[in-house]
Design a protein around this motif. Sequence first.
Motif, PDB file in Angstrom:
ATOM      1  N   SER A 300       0.834  -1.208   0.000  1.00 60.30           N
ATOM      2  CA  SER A 300       0.000   0.000   0.000  1.00 60.30           C
ATOM      3  C   SER A 300       0.864   1.252   0.000  1.00 60.30           C
ATOM      4  O   SER A 300       0.505   2.264  -0.617  1.00 60.30           O
ATOM      5  N   THR A 301       1.991   1.192   0.682  1.00 65.06           N
ATOM      6  CA  THR A 301       2.905   2.331   0.672  1.00 65.06           C
ATOM      7  C   THR A 301       3.432   2.590  -0.735  1.00 65.06           C
ATOM      8  O   THR A 301       3.518   3.735  -1.184  1.00 65.06           O
ATOM      9  N   ILE A 302       3.762   1.525  -1.444  1.00 69.42           N
ATOM     10  CA  ILE A 302       4.218   1.678  -2.829  1.00 69.42           C
ATOM     11  C   ILE A 302       3.111   2.272  -3.687  1.00 69.42           C
ATOM     12  O   ILE A 302       3.349   3.163  -4.510  1.00 69.42           O
ATOM     13  N   ALA A 303       1.874   1.810  -3.503  1.00 68.50           N
ATOM     14  CA  ALA A 303       0.739   2.302  -4.307  1.00 68.50           C
ATOM     15  C   ALA A 303       0.500   3.788  -4.116  1.00 68.50           C
ATOM     16  O   ALA A 303      -0.041   4.446  -4.998  1.00 68.50           O
ATOM     17  N   SER A 304       0.901   4.325  -2.964  1.00 70.22           N
ATOM     18  CA  SER A 304       0.648   5.741  -2.685  1.00 70.22           C
ATOM     19  C   SER A 304       1.711   6.663  -3.256  1.00 70.22           C
ATOM     20  O   SER A 304       1.541   7.885  -3.229  1.00 70.22           O
ATOM     21  N   LYS A 305       2.775   6.110  -3.787  1.00 72.00           N
ATOM     22  CA  LYS A 305       3.880   6.938  -4.266  1.00 72.00           C
ATOM     23  C   LYS A 305       3.640   7.422  -5.695  1.00 72.00           C
ATOM     24  O   LYS A 305       2.820   6.882  -6.434  1.00 72.00           O
ATOM     25  N   ALA A 306       4.387   8.440  -6.071  1.00 73.03           N
ATOM     26  CA  ALA A 306       4.327   8.932  -7.446  1.00 73.03           C
ATOM     27  C   ALA A 306       4.792   7.839  -8.397  1.00 73.03           C
ATOM     28  O   ALA A 306       5.725   7.090  -8.092  1.00 73.03           O
ATOM     29  N   ASP A 307       4.133   7.753  -9.553  1.00 70.51           N
ATOM     30  CA  ASP A 307       4.473   6.771 -10.581  1.00 70.51           C
ATOM     31  C   ASP A 307       4.426   5.334 -10.044  1.00 70.51           C
ATOM     32  O   ASP A 307       5.254   4.485 -10.410  1.00 70.51           O
ATOM     33  N   ALA A 308       3.462   5.056  -9.175  1.00 68.97           N
ATOM     34  CA  ALA A 308       3.296   3.698  -8.652  1.00 68.97           C
ATOM     35  C   ALA A 308       2.967   2.745  -9.792  1.00 68.97           C
ATOM     36  O   ALA A 308       2.284   3.110 -10.746  1.00 68.97           O
ATOM     37  N   PRO A 309       3.417   1.496  -9.710  1.00 65.72           N
ATOM     38  CA  PRO A 309       3.168   0.538 -10.806  1.00 65.72           C
ATOM     39  C   PRO A 309       1.745  -0.017 -10.808  1.00 65.72           C
ATOM     40  O   PRO A 309       1.357  -0.667 -11.760  1.00 65.72           O
ATOM     41  N   PHE A 310       1.020   0.201  -9.739  1.00 69.29           N
ATOM     42  CA  PHE A 310      -0.360  -0.276  -9.694  1.00 69.29           C
ATOM     43  C   PHE A 310      -1.252   0.758  -9.029  1.00 69.29           C
ATOM     44  O   PHE A 310      -0.788   1.648  -8.321  1.00 69.29           O
ATOM     45  N   ILE A 311      -2.554   0.605  -9.270  1.00 66.75           N
ATOM     46  CA  ILE A 311      -3.535   1.537  -8.723  1.00 66.75           C
ATOM     47  C   ILE A 311      -3.995   1.076  -7.351  1.00 66.75           C
ATOM     48  O   ILE A 311      -4.030   1.848  -6.394  1.00 66.75           O
ATOM     49  N   ASN A 312      -4.356  -0.189  -7.274  1.00 65.12           N
ATOM     50  CA  ASN A 312      -4.778  -0.794  -6.015  1.00 65.12           C
ATOM     51  C   ASN A 312      -4.114  -2.153  -5.881  1.00 65.12           C
ATOM     52  O   ASN A 312      -3.821  -2.815  -6.881  1.00 65.12           O
ATOM     53  N   VAL A 313      -3.901  -2.575  -4.649  1.00 69.55           N
ATOM     54  CA  VAL A 313      -3.219  -3.841  -4.423  1.00 69.55           C
ATOM     55  C   VAL A 313      -3.764  -4.479  -3.157  1.00 69.55           C
ATOM     56  O   VAL A 313      -4.172  -3.782  -2.216  1.00 69.55           O
ATOM     57  N   ASP A 314      -3.791  -5.808  -3.148  1.00 73.42           N
ATOM     58  CA  ASP A 314      -4.322  -6.513  -1.991  1.00 73.42           C
ATOM     59  C   ASP A 314      -3.544  -7.799  -1.790  1.00 73.42           C
ATOM     60  O   ASP A 314      -3.293  -8.554  -2.742  1.00 73.42           O
ATOM     61  N   ALA A 315      -3.157  -8.057  -0.542  1.00 75.83           N
ATOM     62  CA  ALA A 315      -2.468  -9.293  -0.184  1.00 75.83           C
ATOM     63  C   ALA A 315      -3.197  -9.916   0.998  1.00 75.83           C
ATOM     64  O   ALA A 315      -3.538  -9.229   1.962  1.00 75.83           O
ATOM     65  N   GLY A 316      -3.445 -11.207   0.924  1.00 77.14           N
ATOM     66  CA  GLY A 316      -4.142 -11.869   2.016  1.00 77.14           C
ATOM     67  C   GLY A 316      -4.366 -13.331   1.704  1.00 77.14           C
ATOM     68  O   GLY A 316      -3.884 -13.863   0.699  1.00 77.14           O
ATOM     69  N   LEU A 320     -11.053 -20.725   0.414  1.00 72.72           N
ATOM     70  CA  LEU A 320     -11.942 -20.418  -0.696  1.00 72.72           C
ATOM     71  C   LEU A 320     -12.919 -21.566  -0.942  1.00 72.72           C
ATOM     72  O   LEU A 320     -12.529 -22.664  -1.342  1.00 72.72           O
ATOM     73  N   LEU A 321     -14.194 -21.312  -0.646  1.00 69.54           N
ATOM     74  CA  LEU A 321     -15.287 -22.255  -0.908  1.00 69.54           C
ATOM     75  C   LEU A 321     -15.029 -23.627  -0.284  1.00 69.54           C
ATOM     76  O   LEU A 321     -15.466 -24.648  -0.809  1.00 69.54           O
ATOM     77  N   ASP A 322     -14.337 -23.644   0.845  1.00 67.60           N
ATOM     78  CA  ASP A 322     -13.986 -24.904   1.501  1.00 67.60           C
ATOM     79  C   ASP A 322     -13.320 -25.860   0.528  1.00 67.60           C
ATOM     80  O   ASP A 322     -13.404 -27.092   0.682  1.00 67.60           O
ATOM     81  N   SER A 323     -12.648 -25.300  -0.466  1.00 67.24           N
ATOM     82  CA  SER A 323     -12.040 -26.115  -1.517  1.00 67.24           C
ATOM     83  C   SER A 323     -10.522 -26.016  -1.539  1.00 67.24           C
ATOM     84  O   SER A 323      -9.848 -26.928  -2.016  1.00 67.24           O
ATOM     85  N   ALA A 324      -9.981 -24.920  -1.031  1.00 65.51           N
ATOM     86  CA  ALA A 324      -8.538 -24.738  -0.988  1.00 65.51           C
ATOM     87  C   ALA A 324      -8.217 -23.556  -0.094  1.00 65.51           C
ATOM     88  O   ALA A 324      -9.046 -22.653   0.069  1.00 65.51           O
ATOM     89  N   HIS A 325      -7.035 -23.587   0.489  1.00 68.02           N
ATOM     90  CA  HIS A 325      -6.512 -22.408   1.171  1.00 68.02           C
ATOM     91  C   HIS A 325      -5.696 -21.637   0.152  1.00 68.02           C
ATOM     92  O   HIS A 325      -4.775 -22.191  -0.460  1.00 68.02           O
ATOM     93  N   VAL A 326      -6.037 -20.379  -0.053  1.00 65.43           N
ATOM     94  CA  VAL A 326      -5.423 -19.577  -1.103  1.00 65.43           C
ATOM     95  C   VAL A 326      -4.716 -18.372  -0.482  1.00 65.43           C
ATOM     96  O   VAL A 326      -5.313 -17.628   0.296  1.00 65.43           O
ATOM     97  N   VAL A 327      -3.471 -18.202  -0.822  1.00 71.30           N
ATOM     98  CA  VAL A 327      -2.705 -16.996  -0.490  1.00 71.30           C
ATOM     99  C   VAL A 327      -2.527 -16.240  -1.792  1.00 71.30           C
ATOM    100  O   VAL A 327      -2.068 -16.807  -2.789  1.00 71.30           O
ATOM    101  N   GLN A 328      -2.873 -14.970  -1.780  1.00 73.41           N
ATOM    102  CA  GLN A 328      -3.010 -14.258  -3.041  1.00 73.41           C
ATOM    103  C   GLN A 328      -2.491 -12.830  -2.903  1.00 73.41           C
ATOM    104  O   GLN A 328      -2.739 -12.150  -1.907  1.00 73.41           O
ATOM    105  N   ILE A 329      -1.767 -12.376  -3.918  1.00 74.88           N
ATOM    106  CA  ILE A 329      -1.366 -10.975  -4.034  1.00 74.88           C
ATOM    107  C   ILE A 329      -1.866 -10.497  -5.391  1.00 74.88           C
ATOM    108  O   ILE A 329      -1.471 -11.045  -6.427  1.00 74.88           O
ATOM    109  N   ALA A 330      -2.748  -9.512  -5.385  1.00 77.00           N
ATOM    110  CA  ALA A 330      -3.372  -9.061  -6.631  1.00 77.00           C
ATOM    111  C   ALA A 330      -3.240  -7.550  -6.742  1.00 77.00           C
ATOM    112  O   ALA A 330      -3.429  -6.822  -5.757  1.00 77.00           O
TER     113      ALA A 330
END
Length: 914
Positions: A300-316, A320-330
């Motif tokens: 999130s700190t990177i996203a707030s900087k000038a010329d950031a490579p992304f607009i929004n970002v999420d890690a967590g 998922l649906l009791d089908s898998a444990h998913v670790v994701q960075i999007a």
Amino acid sequence: MPQSSLKSDLQADPDVHFRTLANGMRFAIMRNTTPPGQVSVRFRIGSGSLDENDDQQGLAHFLEHMAFKGSTHVAEGDMIRILQRKGLAFGPDINAYTYYDETVYELDLPKVDADTVSTALRLMREMASELTLDAGAFDRERGVILSEERLRDTPQYRAELGIRNSLLAGRRATMRAPIGKTDIISNAPVELVRDYYRANYRPERATLIVVGDIDPAAMEIEIRQRFGDWKAVGLPPAEPDPGTLETKGESADVFVVPGGMTSVQIAWTRPYDAAPDTFAKRRTKRIEDLGLMVLQRRLSTIASKADAPFINVDAGSENLLDSAHVVQIAAESETDKWQAALTTIDQEQRRIQEFGVGQAELDREILEYRSFLQAAAAGAATRTTTDIASALVSSVDDDQVFTSPAEELSLFETMTSGVTAAEINQALLHAFSGNGPLVVLQTAQSPEGGADTVRRVYDASKAIAVSAPSNAADVAWPYTHFGEPGAVVERRTVDDLGLTMVRFSNGVRLTVKPTKLRANEVLVREDIGGGRLDLPRDRTAPIWASGAVELSGVKAMDYQNMQKALTGKIIGVNFSVGDSSVRFDGRTRTEDLATQLQLMTAYTSDPAYRPEAFKREQQTYLSRLDQDQATPGGVAGRDFEGLVHSGDPRWTFPDRAELSAAKPEDFETLFRPMVSNGPIDITIVGDVTVDDAIRMTAETFGALPPRPEAAPSNDRGNVRFPAANKTPVLLTHSGRADIAAAAFAVPIGDLLSDLPRSFTAKIVTQIFENRLIDRFRIAECAIYDVQVDLDLSDKVPGYGYAYFSVETEPEKVARFYALVEEIAKDLRSRDVSPDELARAREPIIETLKHQQQGNEYWIEYLRGAQTDSRRLDRIRDNLSGYGKVTAADIRVFAATYFSPEKFWKFEVLPATVR
């Protein structure tokens, strides 16, 4: 699952009574008096789309619709009417949903009299085993389901579904989206849904939840009497094969979704852990979450900087649906920056994996989350009934013990006591293991080379060594003193409403309403005079960039450092632009109110308008233009305000060229005078004393330099609703050819100049909506929903309208307009029946009573009350005003406003069939 049957060492909330009937049905009862006199009922069937046979795909959801279409003791069409007479509104108070593993029916009862509560339980009992599932009703409802399928089939939905199915490859969930298959919805015989009903609506799969202002012992007796005779039909069906999560190594994929946003993600999956909910299991998840929270903060700190490579970002991570444990960075990015976005999230993931988190970073996340849990525990006694009921449903769905807020806090303290960065780092190593990394690019147009190109970009990034993160310096919050506290020059009370009104020597006004509606909660609203109405009418301004005001932070520190300096405080601001003011809104807890006021005063007196925040907001809007254009609802939502203001640029959303041309200096030029020059009006509502609120406001806003009184805008009378039209205003969308939007609106007038008219308008609008639902949804099955808005301005004299819109097939648009004219003609020519009037009025009144039990109602209604006493009259007359509306009033109102020569029409057709 009832808490007593879970093999767990966790302590269930003792205030919830968990029981199981002899037939296997489970139920949970909790007494809760916030708000008083209300009850929430939830009936959960532990069966959803995963339980469908191949030829039943979509029928679990179809059955949910049919549950309202008649049963042994309730005729088709009567259920909604019965509930409306009890004061429930269709949608807000009467709802249901179907997911992969559950179907949930929801009733929020505005009264706790025996008849209302018994009616709710009786109707839930009908759903359990008494549905008639009439073939004719089933055939008629097909159109509604297909309309819902069209409505939900957005580019983003298609992208999310595709990516989810890729992550869960091998599991049954990938083949069972709850909406199902359109050919089955269109052609399945009713016997298939009857088969599903008999097989899956069984006592041992059901949980009934009742929360509210009731006696648990008496409620248990009634539940046992009503549901004790429910018996399953036949043997339970065999559990379907859930499939096996595919074992994958490193992979890259591209999902091309025209009209969708550009995003890139890296994910790791491992098999879902179905072990019982225990302290150890929760602690393992918490330790992983803390590490991912540090990663999220860095990104999130990177996203707030000038010329950031992304607009929004999420890690967590999630199960998922009791089908898998998913670790994701999007990360969501500009179309031509996905390579930089992928490179950045890869390198930040590897950086935290190789070098770990710092102890100071970990301590910050623990402090932040502890504050959240402390606030929840302090406010536990006034949790809302609907929130508790929904949380209980979630705990059943997740097979988790329902723990109290106090217990959640205690568990957290035990889990994090002595936790070290080394343990977090070990958990992160495990998080980034299993299947993967799975790299996915979502884009509107595939890059040349497709997935191979994505793989090459990822490989090139991995070849770059990462270095240890630099240790950020601690920062202190500098805005604690704004000068000498302001002197109170006027103070008066409004005893019947429990208000105190104050004016300080610098002109700042303060209205305080102490309440005990939510323990430890305080809402703060700051209105600064001058909004859209004070802007020039002859050119556009970047009002859309209002979100960048908050993200810009203040002069002494940027947004990220503000968050760091204020770690552990439950505070925040949201900035928005209204017609006659700009406003900052905040929600805090009692002990943090002083800091909340400091924060808002800092934004007001020392704002920064950072170019990087503006550019981030600009790119967010640019990235979503195609998605808005891809659905009729998106087009309508984007262009509606400009259309109903006759193209006035102050309300018109810019096109791509205008968005792209906007500059950071335009952002500051617009908002600096709006924030820095106008008169200030503060409203504080919640768990605070009058004297404390006055003292804290005197030390902050009251200490600012004087500001001028508001000058009336010379332009307010020039706001115009569009002229009536016989030929609708036509726009087009770029999505499916089988969906369109159609709308009509009528001018009515403003709110405050004629309060009795506003009460009549609300009831007439509700009657019109009910008739559209009865005719166009229930009888003709042409739509899924009706969107209704009654917007009577309390700021612009003479301006206000009622608005109705639907999304349907293009060939049915003409029928919508014909139906609208039929309904309007009937309202003009005949009095509505007492029953129809009651079914419209009662939900309005009961909803209003419910709203009055929340701080949000008061913070909204008290705005501007010091200078316009009509706003106080509105509060006083709200409930009684609706009760005075008669059938004759409705007929006169319809004759005055709902005549075809006053209709303004608007439609959005698919570009392919225009």
